[in-house]
Design a protein around this motif. Structure first.
Motif, mmCIF file in Angstrom:
data_model
loop_
_atom_site.group_PDB
_atom_site.id
_atom_site.type_symbol
_atom_site.label_atom_id
_atom_site.label_comp_id
_atom_site.label_asym_id
_atom_site.label_seq_id
_atom_site.Cartn_x
_atom_site.Cartn_y
_atom_site.Cartn_z
ATOM 1 N N VAL A 244 0.863 -1.178 0.000
ATOM 2 C CA VAL A 244 0.000 0.000 0.000
ATOM 3 C C VAL A 244 0.900 1.227 0.000
ATOM 4 O O VAL A 244 1.751 1.390 0.882
ATOM 5 N N THR A 245 0.755 2.066 -0.995
ATOM 6 C CA THR A 245 1.646 3.226 -1.148
ATOM 7 C C THR A 245 0.970 4.545 -0.812
ATOM 8 O O THR A 245 1.626 5.585 -0.783
ATOM 9 N N GLY A 246 -0.346 4.502 -0.572
ATOM 10 C CA GLY A 246 -1.045 5.718 -0.197
ATOM 11 C C GLY A 246 -2.391 5.402 0.430
ATOM 12 O O GLY A 246 -3.079 4.477 0.011
ATOM 13 N N LEU A 247 -2.737 6.159 1.468
ATOM 14 C CA LEU A 247 -4.026 6.004 2.141
ATOM 15 C C LEU A 247 -4.487 7.403 2.519
ATOM 16 O O LEU A 247 -3.938 8.023 3.436
ATOM 17 N N HIS A 248 -5.466 7.933 1.792
ATOM 18 C CA HIS A 248 -5.834 9.341 1.925
ATOM 19 C C HIS A 248 -7.328 9.489 2.193
ATOM 20 O O HIS A 248 -8.156 8.902 1.483
ATOM 21 N N VAL A 249 -7.641 10.285 3.223
ATOM 22 C CA VAL A 249 -9.029 10.604 3.557
ATOM 23 C C VAL A 249 -9.200 12.118 3.439
ATOM 24 O O VAL A 249 -8.635 12.868 4.246
ATOM 25 N N PRO A 250 -9.935 12.595 2.450
ATOM 26 C CA PRO A 250 -10.083 14.039 2.241
ATOM 27 C C PRO A 250 -11.096 14.654 3.207
ATOM 28 O O PRO A 250 -12.217 15.013 2.826
ATOM 29 N N ASN A 251 -10.692 14.758 4.462
ATOM 30 C CA ASN A 251 -11.613 15.245 5.492
ATOM 31 C C ASN A 251 -10.821 16.038 6.526
ATOM 32 O O ASN A 251 -9.902 15.511 7.144
ATOM 33 N N SER A 252 -11.163 17.297 6.740
ATOM 34 C CA SER A 252 -10.431 18.139 7.685
ATOM 35 C C SER A 252 -11.243 18.446 8.945
ATOM 36 O O SER A 252 -10.798 19.217 9.795
ATOM 37 N N LEU A 253 -12.411 17.848 9.078
ATOM 38 C CA LEU A 253 -13.270 18.130 10.224
ATOM 39 C C LEU A 253 -13.279 16.951 11.184
ATOM 40 O O LEU A 253 -13.411 15.802 10.771
ATOM 41 N N ASP A 254 -13.157 17.248 12.487
ATOM 42 C CA ASP A 254 -13.116 16.162 13.456
ATOM 43 C C ASP A 254 -14.501 15.743 13.939
ATOM 44 O O ASP A 254 -14.622 14.851 14.776
ATOM 45 N N ASN A 255 -15.546 16.379 13.411
ATOM 46 C CA ASN A 255 -16.896 15.964 13.785
ATOM 47 C C ASN A 255 -17.689 15.414 12.605
ATOM 48 O O ASN A 255 -18.907 15.310 12.656
ATOM 49 N N LEU A 256 -16.964 15.078 11.526
ATOM 50 C CA LEU A 256 -17.612 14.575 10.321
ATOM 51 C C LEU A 256 -17.072 13.200 9.960
ATOM 52 O O LEU A 256 -15.860 13.017 9.800
ATOM 53 N N VAL A 257 -17.949 12.229 9.859
ATOM 54 C CA VAL A 257 -17.555 10.903 9.378
ATOM 55 C C VAL A 257 -17.276 11.005 7.880
ATOM 56 O O VAL A 257 -18.133 11.480 7.125
ATOM 57 N N PRO A 258 -16.087 10.605 7.438
ATOM 58 C CA PRO A 258 -15.730 10.784 6.026
ATOM 59 C C PRO A 258 -16.500 9.849 5.098
ATOM 60 O O PRO A 258 -16.751 8.685 5.433
ATOM 61 N N ALA A 259 -16.815 10.378 3.933
ATOM 62 C CA ALA A 259 -17.537 9.591 2.935
ATOM 63 C C ALA A 259 -16.621 9.021 1.863
ATOM 64 O O ALA A 259 -17.051 8.194 1.054
ATOM 65 N N GLN A 260 -15.365 9.472 1.823
ATOM 66 C CA GLN A 260 -14.441 9.033 0.777
ATOM 67 C C GLN A 260 -13.084 8.662 1.376
ATOM 68 O O GLN A 260 -12.635 9.255 2.358
ATOM 69 N N CYS A 261 -12.458 7.709 0.736
ATOM 70 C CA CYS A 261 -11.088 7.316 1.087
ATOM 71 C C CYS A 261 -10.435 6.773 -0.170
ATOM 72 O O CYS A 261 -11.087 6.083 -0.970
ATOM 73 N N GLN A 262 -9.181 7.113 -0.384
ATOM 74 C CA GLN A 262 -8.459 6.586 -1.544
ATOM 75 C C GLN A 262 -7.260 5.769 -1.082
ATOM 76 O O GLN A 262 -6.483 6.213 -0.228
ATOM 77 N N ILE A 263 -7.120 4.585 -1.660
ATOM 78 C CA ILE A 263 -5.984 3.704 -1.373
ATOM 79 C C ILE A 263 -5.201 3.500 -2.663
ATOM 80 O O ILE A 263 -5.771 3.136 -3.691
ATOM 81 N N ASN A 264 -3.912 3.749 -2.626
ATOM 82 C CA ASN A 264 -3.020 3.445 -3.746
ATOM 83 C C ASN A 264 -2.176 2.231 -3.370
ATOM 84 O O ASN A 264 -1.712 2.118 -2.221
ATOM 85 N N PHE A 265 -1.991 1.325 -4.299
ATOM 86 C CA PHE A 265 -1.114 0.192 -4.009
ATOM 87 C C PHE A 265 -0.434 -0.294 -5.282
ATOM 88 O O PHE A 265 -0.866 0.009 -6.400
ATOM 89 N N ASN A 266 0.662 -1.018 -5.080
ATOM 90 C CA ASN A 266 1.444 -1.574 -6.180
ATOM 91 C C ASN A 266 1.706 -3.043 -5.907
ATOM 92 O O ASN A 266 2.023 -3.423 -4.771
ATOM 93 N N VAL A 267 1.595 -3.857 -6.943
ATOM 94 C CA VAL A 267 1.858 -5.293 -6.838
ATOM 95 C C VAL A 267 3.049 -5.632 -7.728
ATOM 96 O O VAL A 267 3.066 -5.275 -8.908
ATOM 97 N N ARG A 268 4.048 -6.289 -7.170
ATOM 98 C CA ARG A 268 5.134 -6.873 -7.943
ATOM 99 C C ARG A 268 4.918 -8.386 -7.891
ATOM 100 O O ARG A 268 4.977 -8.981 -6.811
ATOM 101 N N TYR A 269 4.635 -8.980 -9.041
ATOM 102 C CA TYR A 269 4.109 -10.341 -9.010
ATOM 103 C C TYR A 269 4.951 -11.342 -9.786
ATOM 104 O O TYR A 269 5.615 -11.029 -10.768
ATOM 105 N N SER A 270 4.897 -12.559 -9.309
ATOM 106 C CA SER A 270 5.639 -13.688 -9.866
ATOM 107 C C SER A 270 5.244 -13.947 -11.310
ATOM 108 O O SER A 270 4.122 -13.632 -11.739
ATOM 109 N N HIS A 271 6.173 -14.568 -12.055
ATOM 110 C CA HIS A 271 5.851 -14.914 -13.436
ATOM 111 C C HIS A 271 4.874 -16.082 -13.523
ATOM 112 O O HIS A 271 4.525 -16.524 -14.618
ATOM 113 N N GLY A 272 4.397 -16.557 -12.374
ATOM 114 C CA GLY A 272 3.298 -17.509 -12.381
ATOM 115 C C GLY A 272 1.967 -16.858 -12.695
ATOM 116 O O GLY A 272 0.967 -17.551 -12.911
#
Length: 389
Positions: A244-272
């Motif tokens: 996982v290379t990024g985990l971002h929640v675009p929310n600056s308020l501490d009294n608001l449950v966030p509706a969005q979250c973005q996860i970035n990830f990279n896979v390096r995978y076997s030749h199988g």
């Protein structure tokens, strides 16, 4: 910081491959600009009897050079002359000067991979001096390896296919060695696949969580689920890893449950696996969140693997050349990042990556010891002689 020593730049006392590398470093060939490097290399090869074809697409310049000696295998040297940027203020000398300090050639691309190109040019000279009698020798060079690799080696491979050229083997001059030159070669590379995963929830007041769906909580669960995937098709020596290379929640308020979250990830995978297999397995692992997620896949790079061939075993040939020059056999590996070798590898074409040490690549003060450059030149020479002599 390196300890400075007097600069040695007396061309009359330097080995040919050292002078070639200095010249290549002086071309400021930051991707995709060849900055004259491919033009210079084309002139060098034409002077040696190669037929050269250059083409430029979207600012990327590619070179295909060919010389025929007789019937026999078709083998190519594949590589790139483009480099990543260099911030001069962080270097002890001009990163595009090719200075020699304390027995090392300093410069952007010295190891990745202008050193390989320079060594191969000298090895080519030595081969031609032997009057080779069999096979066809290609040079395949691009200025688009460090970037998106859309208009470089991929198009060179397409050109070869369109013209009916079937290569028996390629040697890629990427820096593969670890502790000493020749100790490690790549007979394949893992695949790579990146993704952006959007998590959608339902916003609301933190005091009334029962009326919300917290996208941050879902994102944390999904990130853990990604780490728990078991890759059953992994092959020994070629393991799949997901980061996982990024985990971002675009929310600056501490009294608001966030509706969005973005996860970035990279896979390096076997030749199988192929990239489609990876996508399917990740989709299955995240199926219980399917109503809340949307995945966009990016930059798929398929893996390749060379196992050898009973009629023309290029792995054994390269291993023999390395033993001849170093008195030890190399380790076979598929680790590290992606390379242009993937564009040339297929059911017939064997691809081996072999080059100088990779301990300073993409770093400030990138460098290659002169003795390492001389050693890889000897290895390339021995390889070419085994193929063509």
């Amino acid at each position: 910081m390196l300890t400075a020593a007097p600069i040695t730049d007396n061309a009359s006392t330097l080995a040919n491959e050292v002078r070639y590398l200095q010249q290549l470093i002086r071309f400021r060939s930051v991707t995709p600009d060849e900055a004259g490097a491919i033009g210079w290399l084309s002139e060098q090869l034409e002077q040696r009897g190669f037929c050269c074809h250059r083409f430029t697409i979207a600012g990327v310049t590619n070179l295909i050079a060919k010389i025929e000696f007789g019937s026999g295998p078709s083998v190519a040297f594949c590589g790139h002359i483009d480099v990543v940027p260099a911030v001069a203020s962080r270097w002890q000398c001009d990163p595009f000067a090719g200075d020699i300090i304390a027995g090392e050639i300093i410069g952007r691309g010295a190891a990745d991979m202008k050193g390989g190109v320079a060594a191969m040019l000298e090895a080519t000279d030595r081969l031609l001096a032997d009057t080779p009698s069999k096979g066809t020798f290609y040079w395949l060079i691009t200025s688009d390896e460090e970037g998106e690799a859309e208009y470089g080696s991929a198009l060179i491979a397409d050109y070869l296919e369109q013209h009916g050229v079937v290569l028996d083997a390629c040697i890629v001059g990427e820096p593969t060695s670890e502790q000493k030159v020749g100790d490690t070669i790549k007979n394949g590379r893992r695949g790579a696949l990146s993704a952006k995963l959007q998590v959608s929830g339902k916003a609301g007041h933190v005091a009334y969580p029962e009326h919300t769906i917290n996208a941050a909580h879902l994102g944390a669960q999904i990130a853990m689920a990604l780490q728990e995937i078991v890759w059953h098709k992994d092959i020994e020596g070629s393991k799949t890893s997901l980061q996982v290379t990024g985990l971002h929640v675009p929310n600056s308020l501490d009294n608001l449950v966030p509706a969005q979250c973005q996860i970035n990830f990279n896979v390096r995978y076997s030749h199988g696996y192929m990239s489609r297999d990876i996508q399917l397995q990740i989709g299955e692992a995240l199926s219980r969140w399917h109503e809340h997620i949307n995945i966009s896949w990016e930059r798929p790079c398929e893996p390749y693997y060379t196992a050898g061939n009973k009629d023309f075993d290029f792995i054994t040939l390269v291993e023999g050349a390395i033993f001849q020059c170093t008195h030890s056999y190399p380790k076979l590996s598929t680790s590290g990042g992606t390379s242009d070798g993937r564009f040339f590898a297929n059911a017939h074409t064997q691809v081996i990556e072999c080059g100088v040490r990779n301990h300073t690549i993409h770093q400030d003060n990138e460098r290659v010891p002169v003795n390492d450059l001389l050693k890889i030149t000897d290895i390339y020479t021995a390889t070419l002689r085994k193929v063509f002599a």
